[in-house]
Scaffold this motif. Structure first.
Motif, PDB file in Angstrom:
ATOM      1  N   ALA A   3       0.853  -1.183   0.000  1.00  0.00           N
ATOM      2  CA  ALA A   3       0.000   0.000   0.000  1.00  0.00           C
ATOM      3  C   ALA A   3       0.890   1.235   0.000  1.00  0.00           C
ATOM      4  CB  ALA A   3      -0.911   0.017   1.216  1.00  0.00           C
ATOM      5  N   LEU A   5       1.492   4.634   1.675  1.00  0.00           N
ATOM      6  CA  LEU A   5       1.174   5.281   2.942  1.00  0.00           C
ATOM      7  C   LEU A   5       1.553   6.757   2.911  1.00  0.00           C
ATOM      8  CD1 LEU A   5       2.246   2.945   5.889  1.00  0.00           C
ATOM      9  CD2 LEU A   5      -0.060   3.553   5.198  1.00  0.00           C
ATOM     10  N   CYS A   6       0.661   7.598   3.404  1.00  0.00           N
ATOM     11  CA  CYS A   6       1.006   8.980   3.717  1.00  0.00           C
ATOM     12  C   CYS A   6       1.532   8.969   5.144  1.00  0.00           C
ATOM     13  CB  CYS A   6      -0.217   9.890   3.603  1.00  0.00           C
ATOM     14  SG  CYS A   6       0.061  11.571   4.207  1.00  0.00           S
ATOM     15  N   LEU A  15       4.536  10.189   0.314  1.00  0.00           N
ATOM     16  CA  LEU A  15       4.017   8.847   0.069  1.00  0.00           C
ATOM     17  C   LEU A  15       5.151   7.830  -0.010  1.00  0.00           C
ATOM     18  CD1 LEU A  15       1.293   9.553  -2.630  1.00  0.00           C
ATOM     19  CD2 LEU A  15       0.907   8.839  -0.265  1.00  0.00           C
ATOM     20  N   ILE A  61      -3.709   5.407   4.340  1.00  0.00           N
ATOM     21  CA  ILE A  61      -3.645   5.018   2.933  1.00  0.00           C
ATOM     22  C   ILE A  61      -4.639   5.898   2.182  1.00  0.00           C
ATOM     23  CG2 ILE A  61      -3.954   3.161   1.261  1.00  0.00           C
ATOM     24  CD1 ILE A  61      -3.526   1.188   3.624  1.00  0.00           C
ATOM     25  N   GLY A  93      -8.075   4.411   1.531  1.00  0.00           N
ATOM     26  CA  GLY A  93      -7.568   3.068   1.363  1.00  0.00           C
ATOM     27  C   GLY A  93      -7.513   2.492  -0.027  1.00  0.00           C
ATOM     28  N   CYS A  95      -5.479   3.181  -2.397  1.00  0.00           N
ATOM     29  CA  CYS A  95      -4.097   3.023  -2.879  1.00  0.00           C
ATOM     30  C   CYS A  95      -3.429   1.830  -2.193  1.00  0.00           C
ATOM     31  CB  CYS A  95      -3.294   4.298  -2.658  1.00  0.00           C
ATOM     32  SG  CYS A  95      -3.802   5.640  -3.735  1.00  0.00           S
ATOM     33  N   ALA A  96      -4.077   0.698  -2.334  1.00  0.00           N
ATOM     34  CA  ALA A  96      -3.602  -0.549  -1.743  1.00  0.00           C
ATOM     35  C   ALA A  96      -4.032  -1.695  -2.635  1.00  0.00           C
ATOM     36  CB  ALA A  96      -4.163  -0.720  -0.333  1.00  0.00           C
TER      37      ALA A  96
END
Length: 324
Positions: A3, A5-6, A15, A61, A93, A95-96
């Motif tokens: 994923a 992550l920010c 990211l 995410i 979420g 972006c996973a």
């Protein structure tokens, strides 16, 4: 799963691709999706810097719209089964590799639409449909002026307007973007940067337009008031031009103009049944070939920072998508 992550507030550089735990099994009214495509939105940019109205604390995410294959369903879900190809809406979420979504906010991908197109469909088209049909009360034969017309919600607005028999004047800042607007069905495409009132009046025989669709704000909104005909509607969708404008109330008074705010998140939160009905109508239009997302940039999931940067740079015509 992998994923993006920010990990702190900031620009796209915050990211990072990480290995994180898979989401839990879906709750009773949820489905779990193996995500293949994700839309990249300006909302994501605002969320990374902590300036969106919904402000999650890092680490999180990002990503709110996606498409993929159902891998599990909750006990109360009856409309989907494992293996279905769906468009899904996520609070966060997308972006996973896996994500859970409320089943009522998901739809099966219509035949003829690719996963990449499905991954960018929901946000842009639900915004344009709600803005024009419900907030703008658009009617057959009217004139609509679409600002930021080569962007994701701009091209969606062109296509929705043309599907309902409306004449469209699109504004965009480059020849390539104006050409894309014409390809997507706009009747006219003009350069707004040195002023657009005279051009709009000439194209409408001096009458002006019935609706202005404005995600730009700032000085564009003020000039747009001068383009509106009697009883016109100014649809306020955002402030990509740098900030809001001070609406001159004398224009509203003299021409009987409505200045109307449009926030698709507000519709989803306050009128979920209407939001779902709108999406069903949009899927039908897509099946008829009247709506077709335009994708100018494709990236891998681990290139999410690059994707957000091209959005910031306004290099995208239509949408950018992240593929697994």
């Amino acid at each position: 799963m992998k994923a993006m992550l920010c990990e702190r507030f900031g620009g796209p550089e915050v990211l990072a691709l990480r290995n994180v735990a898979d989401p839990p099994p879906p709750e009773a009214r949820e489905i779990q999706v193996r995500i293949a495509a994700r839309g990249v939105q300006y909302v994501d940019v605002l969320m990374l810097v902590g300036k969106y109205q919904f402000r999650p604390d890092p680490p999180f995410i990002p990503g709110g719209e996606a498409a993929g294959h159902v891998v599990a369903i909750g006990t109360d879900v009856t409309d989907f089964a494992p293996g279905d190809v769906v468009m899904s809406r996520h609070t966060l979420g997308a972006c996973a590799e896996l994500g859970n979504a409320t089943a009522a906010l998901c739809d099966k991908v219509p035949a003829g639409m690719s996963l990449a197109q499905a991954g960018v469909f929901r946000g842009a088209y639900t915004t344009a449909y709600h803005a024009l049909l419900q907030r703008g009360r658009m009617r057959d034969g009217e004139w609509v002026l679409v600002h930021g017309a080569a962007g994701g919600i701009g091209i969606a607005a062109i296509q929705v307007a043309k599907a309902f028999g409306v004449r469209v004047i699109a504004t965009a800042g480059s020849a390539a973007k104006r050409a894309a607007c014409l390809e997507e069905g706009a009747d006219h495409a003009i350069d707004y940067r040195s002023g657009f009132v005279d051009q709009v009046k000439a194209l409408t025989d001096g009458r002006g337009v019935d609706i202005v669709y404005d995600p730009i704000g700032d000085k564009v909104a003020e000039e747009s008031l001068r383009c509106l005909a009697w009883g016109g509607r100014l649809l306020i969708l955002g402030f990509l031009g740098g900030g809001p404008t001070n609406i001159r109330s004398n224009y509203l008074l003299i021409k009987g103009i409505d200045a109307i705010g449009v926030r698709i998140g507000g519709l989803n939160e306050n009128e979920p049944a209407l939001a779902a009905t709108n999406m069903k109508a949009l899927v039908t239009l897509a099946k008829q070939g009247k709506l077709r997302p335009r994708i100018s940039h494709t990236f891998r999931l681990d290139q999410a920072a690059e994707a957000l940067q091209v959005v910031i740079d306004r290099a995208v015509i239509g949408k950018a998508v992240l593929l697994s």
